[in-house]
Enzyme design. Structure first.
Site, PDB file in Angstrom:
ATOM      1  N   LYS A   1      -1.494  14.441  10.566  1.00 54.68           N
ATOM      2  CA  LYS A   1      -1.987  13.068  10.790  1.00 54.68           C
ATOM      3  C   LYS A   1      -0.911  12.238  11.486  1.00 54.68           C
ATOM      4  O   LYS A   1      -1.198  11.462  12.395  1.00 54.68           O
ATOM      5  CB  LYS A   1      -2.393  12.435   9.445  1.00 54.68           C
TER       6      LYS A   1
ATOM      7  N   ASN B   1       0.834  -1.197   0.000  1.00 51.85           N
ATOM      8  CA  ASN B   1       0.000   0.000   0.000  1.00 51.85           C
ATOM      9  C   ASN B   1       0.883   1.267   0.000  1.00 51.85           C
ATOM     10  O   ASN B   1       1.520   1.600   0.997  1.00 51.85           O
ATOM     11  CB  ASN B   1      -0.923  -0.046   1.235  1.00 51.85           C
TER      12      ASN B   1
ATOM     13  N   ASP C   1      -0.747  -3.910   9.780  1.00 51.71           N
ATOM     14  CA  ASP C   1      -2.122  -4.287   9.463  1.00 51.71           C
ATOM     15  C   ASP C   1      -3.034  -3.351  10.230  1.00 51.71           C
ATOM     16  O   ASP C   1      -2.869  -3.167  11.439  1.00 51.71           O
ATOM     17  CB  ASP C   1      -2.412  -5.750   9.804  1.00 51.71           C
ATOM     18  N   SER C   2      -3.932  -2.739   9.495  1.00 48.32           N
ATOM     19  CA  SER C   2      -4.771  -1.711  10.107  1.00 48.32           C
ATOM     20  C   SER C   2      -6.235  -1.980   9.850  1.00 48.32           C
ATOM     21  O   SER C   2      -6.595  -2.673   8.898  1.00 48.32           O
ATOM     22  CB  SER C   2      -4.426  -0.340   9.518  1.00 48.32           C
TER      23      SER C   2
ATOM     24  N   HIS D   1      -3.272   6.447  14.575  1.00 51.46           N
ATOM     25  CA  HIS D   1      -3.056   5.064  14.990  1.00 51.46           C
ATOM     26  C   HIS D   1      -1.712   4.538  14.468  1.00 51.46           C
ATOM     27  O   HIS D   1      -0.945   3.918  15.179  1.00 51.46           O
ATOM     28  CB  HIS D   1      -4.214   4.203  14.471  1.00 51.46           C
TER      29      HIS D   1
ATOM     30  N   PHE E   1      -5.888   8.834   2.955  1.00 53.48           N
ATOM     31  CA  PHE E   1      -6.349   7.750   2.069  1.00 53.48           C
ATOM     32  C   PHE E   1      -7.403   6.926   2.813  1.00 53.48           C
ATOM     33  O   PHE E   1      -7.724   7.201   3.972  1.00 53.48           O
ATOM     34  CB  PHE E   1      -5.164   6.874   1.628  1.00 53.48           C
TER      35      PHE E   1
ATOM     36  N   ASP F   1     -10.086   7.874   5.627  1.00 54.36           N
ATOM     37  CA  ASP F   1      -9.790   9.209   6.192  1.00 54.36           C
ATOM     38  C   ASP F   1     -10.870  10.273   5.937  1.00 54.36           C
ATOM     39  O   ASP F   1     -11.180  11.043   6.845  1.00 54.36           O
ATOM     40  CB  ASP F   1      -8.430   9.725   5.679  1.00 54.36           C
TER      41      ASP F   1
HETATM   42  P1  ITT Z   1      -0.999  -4.148   2.835  1.00 52.97           P
HETATM   43  O1  ITT Z   1      -1.736  -5.355   3.364  1.00 52.97           O
HETATM   44  O2  ITT Z   1      -0.233  -4.412   1.597  1.00 52.97           O
HETATM   45  O3  ITT Z   1      -0.192  -3.471   3.896  1.00 52.97           O
HETATM   46  P2  ITT Z   1      -3.685  -3.026   2.684  1.00 52.97           P
HETATM   47  O4  ITT Z   1      -4.263  -1.790   2.054  1.00 52.97           O
HETATM   48  O5  ITT Z   1      -4.313  -4.339   2.294  1.00 52.97           O
HETATM   49  O6  ITT Z   1      -2.111  -3.042   2.401  1.00 52.97           O
HETATM   50  P3  ITT Z   1      -4.582  -3.487   5.383  1.00 52.97           P
HETATM   51  O7  ITT Z   1      -4.795  -4.933   5.144  1.00 52.97           O
HETATM   52  O8  ITT Z   1      -3.934  -3.070   6.655  1.00 52.97           O
HETATM   53  O9  ITT Z   1      -3.723  -2.817   4.225  1.00 52.97           O
HETATM   54  O10 ITT Z   1      -5.992  -2.814   5.170  1.00 52.97           O
HETATM   55  C1  ITT Z   1      -6.363  -1.723   5.833  1.00 52.97           C
HETATM   56  C2  ITT Z   1      -7.363  -0.906   5.060  1.00 52.97           C
HETATM   57  O11 ITT Z   1      -7.875   0.012   6.011  1.00 52.97           O
HETATM   58  C3  ITT Z   1      -6.721  -0.068   3.947  1.00 52.97           C
HETATM   59  O12 ITT Z   1      -6.828  -0.637   2.694  1.00 52.97           O
HETATM   60  C4  ITT Z   1      -7.528   1.225   4.046  1.00 52.97           C
HETATM   61  O13 ITT Z   1      -8.728   1.105   3.340  1.00 52.97           O
HETATM   62  C5  ITT Z   1      -7.836   1.303   5.522  1.00 52.97           C
HETATM   63  N1  ITT Z   1      -6.832   2.085   6.252  1.00 52.97           N
HETATM   64  C6  ITT Z   1      -5.665   1.672   6.821  1.00 52.97           C
HETATM   65  N2  ITT Z   1      -5.003   2.668   7.379  1.00 52.97           N
HETATM   66  C7  ITT Z   1      -5.755   3.766   7.187  1.00 52.97           C
HETATM   67  C8  ITT Z   1      -5.610   5.120   7.509  1.00 52.97           C
HETATM   68  O14 ITT Z   1      -4.546   5.588   8.146  1.00 52.97           O
HETATM   69  N3  ITT Z   1      -6.573   5.950   7.146  1.00 52.97           N
HETATM   70  C9  ITT Z   1      -7.655   5.525   6.482  1.00 52.97           C
HETATM   71  N4  ITT Z   1      -7.872   4.270   6.114  1.00 52.97           N
HETATM   72  C10 ITT Z   1      -6.929   3.383   6.458  1.00 52.97           C
END
Ligand code: ITT
Length: 199
Positions: free
Chosen positions: A176, A14, A70-71, A181, A153, A156
């Site tokens: 930010k 990402n 992972d978020s 987080h 992104f 947000d």
């Molecule tokens: P990777 O697994 O390759 O790291 P990903 O986009 O799939 O990338 P996640 O599995 O952690 O990442 O998914 C988290 C989703 O949550 C991400 O695609 C965003 O839509 C959202 N997200 C994560 N961090 C965020 C942030 O700081 N602000 C807003 N949305 C966020």
């Protein structure tokens, strides 16, 4: 090995996360990413399981200290959803906008007080000796009734942060990165890295 020469690899695809993480970690480390990123099925039940899986997979390939993020966004009214499914809430290969639209639809006519939400990031680090450590960070806010702001992104534009009276997308990256987080989790991770990698 000094901090400057020590390579760390970000186990994420990402680009938006990479941009934020680079700024949070600063320029003490040599941060690299992987061009041919393998497919990693994020089938863990928790953010922690997924973060560890991502970091371990990339460590196996590169043998470089590997860091994964992972978020997820947990909405009270939806019993914690989308949570671990935040990336693909509106379906496989969906766009950020699709997720936001789905969430706003599910919360249509729901009162402000019931729109509480929490962003969490779990960071997993696999060090060169194979040992694993995790850190986490959370931030609380509300889901808006419409998107606002063009920065950031993902969710947000619909995540309202009461302390600053703005959505996360109305904040600059610098703002930010002071409170998010991801910033909380990565600042803790930075300390672990510094302790482990320093001469
Ligand atoms: P990777 O697994 O390759 O790291 P990903 O986009 O799939 O990338 P996640 O599995 O952690 O990442 O998914 C988290 C989703 O949550 C991400 O695609 C965003 O839509 C959202 N997200 C994560 N961090 C965020 C942030 O700081 N602000 C807003 N949305 C966020």
């Amino acid at each position: 090995m000094s901090l400057k020469n020590s390579e760390i690899i970000l186990a994420t695809q990402n680009k938006d996360k990479i941009r934020e993480i680079r700024k949070i970690l600063g320029y003490h480390f040599k941060i690299v990413t992987l061009k041919n990123f393998p497919e990693i099925i994020e089938d863990g039940k928790t953010l922690e399981e997924n973060a560890i899986k991502k970091a371990k997979t990339i460590f196996k390939i590169t043998k470089i200290t590997s860091i994964a993020d992972d978020s997820g966004l947990e909405v009270d009214f939806l019993d914690g959803k989308p949570g671990v499914y935040s990336a693909r809430f509106a379906g496989k290969n969906c766009k950020y906008e699709d997720n936001n639209k789905k969430l706003l639809k599910l919360l249509k006519d729901v009162h402000y007080k019931k729109r509480k939400a929490k962003f969490t990031t779990v960071v997993a680090i696999v060090f060169e000796d194979g040992s694993i450590k995790t850190t986490s960070g959370s931030v609380y806010g509300y889901i808006t009734t419409e998107p606002k702001g063009n920065n950031g992104f993902g969710y947000d534009p619909i995540f309202y942060y009461p302390k600053l009276k703005k959505t996360f997308a109305q904040l600059t990256t610098q703002q930010k990165n002071k409170i998010s987080h991801r910033a909380i989790a990565f600042k803790k991770a930075k300390k672990l890295l510094e302790a482990e990698i320093r001469d």
